[in-house]
Design a protein around this motif. Sequence first.
Motif, PDB file in Angstrom:
ATOM      1  N   LEU A  61       0.834  -1.197   0.000  1.00 41.61           N
ATOM      2  CA  LEU A  61       0.000   0.000   0.000  1.00 41.61           C
ATOM      3  C   LEU A  61       0.873   1.253   0.000  1.00 41.61           C
ATOM      4  O   LEU A  61       0.563   2.231  -0.692  1.00 41.61           O
ATOM      5  CB  LEU A  61      -0.944   0.008   1.207  1.00 41.61           C
ATOM      6  CG  LEU A  61      -1.846   1.253   1.336  1.00 41.61           C
ATOM      7  CD1 LEU A  61      -2.664   1.491   0.073  1.00 41.61           C
ATOM      8  CD2 LEU A  61      -2.773   1.118   2.551  1.00 41.61           C
ATOM      9  N   ARG A  62       1.959   1.232   0.731  1.00 39.98           N
ATOM     10  CA  ARG A  62       2.855   2.387   0.733  1.00 39.98           C
ATOM     11  C   ARG A  62       3.468   2.600  -0.657  1.00 39.98           C
ATOM     12  O   ARG A  62       3.646   3.740  -1.092  1.00 39.98           O
ATOM     13  CB  ARG A  62       3.942   2.214   1.795  1.00 39.98           C
ATOM     14  CG  ARG A  62       3.380   2.313   3.214  1.00 39.98           C
ATOM     15  CD  ARG A  62       4.452   2.333   4.281  1.00 39.98           C
ATOM     16  NE  ARG A  62       5.116   1.060   4.428  1.00 39.98           N
ATOM     17  CZ  ARG A  62       6.370   0.818   4.128  1.00 39.98           C
ATOM     18  NH1 ARG A  62       7.148   1.773   3.611  1.00 39.98           N
ATOM     19  NH2 ARG A  62       6.902  -0.378   4.312  1.00 39.98           N
ATOM     20  N   GLN A  63       3.763   1.522  -1.356  1.00 37.66           N
ATOM     21  CA  GLN A  63       4.262   1.633  -2.726  1.00 37.66           C
ATOM     22  C   GLN A  63       3.211   2.273  -3.628  1.00 37.66           C
ATOM     23  O   GLN A  63       3.518   3.147  -4.448  1.00 37.66           O
ATOM     24  CB  GLN A  63       4.641   0.244  -3.253  1.00 37.66           C
ATOM     25  CG  GLN A  63       5.165   0.229  -4.682  1.00 37.66           C
ATOM     26  CD  GLN A  63       6.526   0.885  -4.810  1.00 37.66           C
ATOM     27  OE1 GLN A  63       7.460   0.515  -4.108  1.00 37.66           O
ATOM     28  NE2 GLN A  63       6.626   1.877  -5.688  1.00 37.66           N
ATOM     29  N   MET A  68       4.300   6.477   6.088  1.00 36.00           N
ATOM     30  CA  MET A  68       3.868   5.641   7.202  1.00 36.00           C
ATOM     31  C   MET A  68       2.345   5.615   7.245  1.00 36.00           C
ATOM     32  O   MET A  68       1.701   6.668   7.160  1.00 36.00           O
ATOM     33  CB  MET A  68       4.401   6.171   8.536  1.00 36.00           C
ATOM     34  CG  MET A  68       4.006   5.310   9.731  1.00 36.00           C
ATOM     35  SD  MET A  68       4.796   5.873  11.275  1.00 36.00           S
ATOM     36  CE  MET A  68       3.892   7.384  11.575  1.00 36.00           C
ATOM     37  N   LEU A  69       1.765   4.432   7.352  1.00 30.97           N
ATOM     38  CA  LEU A  69       0.318   4.320   7.443  1.00 30.97           C
ATOM     39  C   LEU A  69      -0.139   4.626   8.861  1.00 30.97           C
ATOM     40  O   LEU A  69       0.561   4.347   9.836  1.00 30.97           O
ATOM     41  CB  LEU A  69      -0.139   2.916   7.049  1.00 30.97           C
ATOM     42  CG  LEU A  69       0.247   2.449   5.649  1.00 30.97           C
ATOM     43  CD1 LEU A  69      -0.392   1.087   5.362  1.00 30.97           C
ATOM     44  CD2 LEU A  69      -0.159   3.460   4.583  1.00 30.97           C
ATOM     45  N   ARG A 127     -10.751   2.220   8.880  1.00 28.10           N
ATOM     46  CA  ARG A 127      -9.888   3.364   9.136  1.00 28.10           C
ATOM     47  C   ARG A 127      -8.489   3.165   8.567  1.00 28.10           C
ATOM     48  O   ARG A 127      -7.818   2.176   8.870  1.00 28.10           O
ATOM     49  CB  ARG A 127      -9.778   3.624  10.638  1.00 28.10           C
ATOM     50  CG  ARG A 127     -11.111   3.724  11.357  1.00 28.10           C
ATOM     51  CD  ARG A 127     -11.896   4.946  10.917  1.00 28.10           C
ATOM     52  NE  ARG A 127     -11.434   6.159  11.598  1.00 28.10           N
ATOM     53  CZ  ARG A 127     -11.650   7.390  11.143  1.00 28.10           C
ATOM     54  NH1 ARG A 127     -12.278   7.570  10.008  1.00 28.10           N
ATOM     55  NH2 ARG A 127     -11.220   8.430  11.823  1.00 28.10           N
ATOM     56  N   CYS A 128      -8.050   4.125   7.734  1.00 24.25           N
ATOM     57  CA  CYS A 128      -6.718   4.038   7.150  1.00 24.25           C
ATOM     58  C   CYS A 128      -6.307   5.408   6.629  1.00 24.25           C
ATOM     59  O   CYS A 128      -7.042   6.038   5.872  1.00 24.25           O
ATOM     60  CB  CYS A 128      -6.689   3.022   6.011  1.00 24.25           C
ATOM     61  SG  CYS A 128      -5.031   2.720   5.345  1.00 24.25           S
ATOM     62  N   GLY A 129      -5.129   5.872   7.071  1.00 23.25           N
ATOM     63  CA  GLY A 129      -4.574   7.129   6.601  1.00 23.25           C
ATOM     64  C   GLY A 129      -3.078   6.984   6.413  1.00 23.25           C
ATOM     65  O   GLY A 129      -2.536   5.876   6.489  1.00 23.25           O
ATOM     66  N   PHE A 130      -2.389   8.110   6.190  1.00 26.72           N
ATOM     67  CA  PHE A 130      -0.946   8.024   5.973  1.00 26.72           C
ATOM     68  C   PHE A 130      -0.273   9.354   6.266  1.00 26.72           C
ATOM     69  O   PHE A 130      -0.898  10.422   6.276  1.00 26.72           O
ATOM     70  CB  PHE A 130      -0.626   7.585   4.538  1.00 26.72           C
ATOM     71  CG  PHE A 130      -1.020   8.590   3.475  1.00 26.72           C
ATOM     72  CD1 PHE A 130      -0.140   9.586   3.069  1.00 26.72           C
ATOM     73  CD2 PHE A 130      -2.277   8.520   2.888  1.00 26.72           C
ATOM     74  CE1 PHE A 130      -0.509  10.502   2.105  1.00 26.72           C
ATOM     75  CE2 PHE A 130      -2.650   9.434   1.913  1.00 26.72           C
ATOM     76  CZ  PHE A 130      -1.762  10.427   1.517  1.00 26.72           C
ATOM     77  N   ILE A 131       1.029   9.263   6.517  1.00 27.56           N
ATOM     78  CA  ILE A 131       1.914  10.423   6.663  1.00 27.56           C
ATOM     79  C   ILE A 131       3.048  10.261   5.662  1.00 27.56           C
ATOM     80  O   ILE A 131       3.651   9.190   5.570  1.00 27.56           O
ATOM     81  CB  ILE A 131       2.518  10.502   8.078  1.00 27.56           C
ATOM     82  CG1 ILE A 131       1.441  10.742   9.136  1.00 27.56           C
ATOM     83  CG2 ILE A 131       3.594  11.594   8.157  1.00 27.56           C
ATOM     84  CD1 ILE A 131       1.961  10.613  10.563  1.00 27.56           C
ATOM     85  N   GLY A 134       1.090  -2.060  16.760  1.00 27.52           N
ATOM     86  CA  GLY A 134       1.064  -2.447  15.347  1.00 27.52           C
ATOM     87  C   GLY A 134       0.027  -1.676  14.560  1.00 27.52           C
ATOM     88  O   GLY A 134      -0.883  -1.061  15.109  1.00 27.52           O
ATOM     89  N   GLY A 135       0.191  -1.692  13.245  1.00 28.06           N
ATOM     90  CA  GLY A 135      -0.760  -1.016  12.380  1.00 28.06           C
ATOM     91  C   GLY A 135      -1.958  -1.880  12.051  1.00 28.06           C
ATOM     92  O   GLY A 135      -2.007  -3.070  12.367  1.00 28.06           O
ATOM     93  N   GLY A 136      -2.950  -1.264  11.396  1.00 27.01           N
ATOM     94  CA  GLY A 136      -4.155  -1.980  10.998  1.00 27.01           C
ATOM     95  C   GLY A 136      -3.934  -2.747   9.706  1.00 27.01           C
ATOM     96  O   GLY A 136      -4.199  -2.249   8.613  1.00 27.01           O
TER      97      GLY A 136
END
Length: 451
Positions: A140-142, A161-162, A306-310, A330-332
């Motif tokens: 997802l980050r890619q 970062m998610l 819920r999902c966001g990013f920086i 940990g992340g979702g």
Amino acid sequence: MADVRARIASRACPPGTRLPSVRAQAQAMKLSVSTVLEAYERLSAEGVLTSRRGAGFYVAGTVAPLALAAIGPKLDREVDPLWVSRQSLETDDATLKPGCGWMPTSWMYEEGVRRALRAAARADGSELTEYGPPLGLPSLRQHLSRRLAANGIDAPPAQIMLTDSGTQAIDLICRFLLEPGDTVLVDDPCYFNFHALLKAHRVTAIGVPYTPTGPDVEAFRAALEAHRPRLYITNSGIHNPTGAVLSPVVAHRVLKLAEGHGLTIVEDDIFADFESAPAPRLAAFDGLERVIHIGSFSKSISASMRCGFIAARADWMEALTDLKIATTFGGGRLAASIMLSVLTDSGYRRHMEAVRQRLAEHTATTIARLKPLGITPWLVPQAGMFLWCRLPTGVEAAPVARRCLQDGVVLAPGDAFSLSRSAGNFLRFNVAQTDDARIFTVLSRALAQAG
């Protein structure tokens, strides 16, 4: 007594704090000495204060739980950001919500989410049960890196970062960069939950007037010189609540001022997928040197998943990751996997094209339905779901919102978005939530009563 309790609840006066003398307090509040003494004595009898002979009155007990509503000036509930949010979130489906900040369920990409959920149910068990890696799902980050590149933002996956949401992204950044007592600039008006979140971090928020092309540059300069803020939080795509778009000229001037004053900018890009044409991004001009770019998919895909990013500079990522582990561990993983499936689904692009067209049509229709009521848009937005509207001369939004709520219609009064309380005759309308004709009937009645 209420004033003392409020200062204790907001932690302005922690246990052991000596209160102003009776005489000083009386002078400050323009009360008699005997009135203040009686208040102090009653609070002492309740155990709120302790009296020390010859030394005055002190706050008793342990630190009070943080009460956000007690921080800052006392507001009418209709313009309190926390109250407005709760009215939108807690009311049932029968309540009409032209003041909320999200699209109706029928407008969301529900089909794509269901398809992604079915695929996740068939995936390896670790997808359903394991913690995600600290930075978040690599694939997802890619994908986000490629999406950001389309807007001119160079953000390799290692600099993304998610998070659980856009709000959590800002919360982590505030924890990372701010100390209680610091100053943060926000647009005036701006998304009202920025106000509430900054209260929670015990920092001072200063509003900068927002224009149709971005923040007022001279006011921005004056605020930097007068307050020496650490952060500036803004939208540069589709602005909330005004629907305005940042111009390239203003973007360059803001970045030049930020560089000269050591200011970090948080750019909230939550409405990116609603744009018909990409607006300038501060992070694209800046190269993520002093701009932190954030986003989420609560408005376009699912607020439930819920999902966001920086996206931030490389040398900050390790410390931000440590902070994320410390606060959420940990992340979702499941949410990230589902978001990736939806975003790479061929139907998502077509869905958003249809949403953008639908929003444009509803914007025109809503403007036409508000016009006979004497309600006019501050500007006609290029895209997005919000109309920032001025009420007829002399009409205040808060009492109108109060009357409409009694009839099952939740509105968003302008002063909920304005730190300076200079938007008292404005309302923000969500055009995606204005299909029901009862909204305009109730609003017309409330305006008549206000007049």
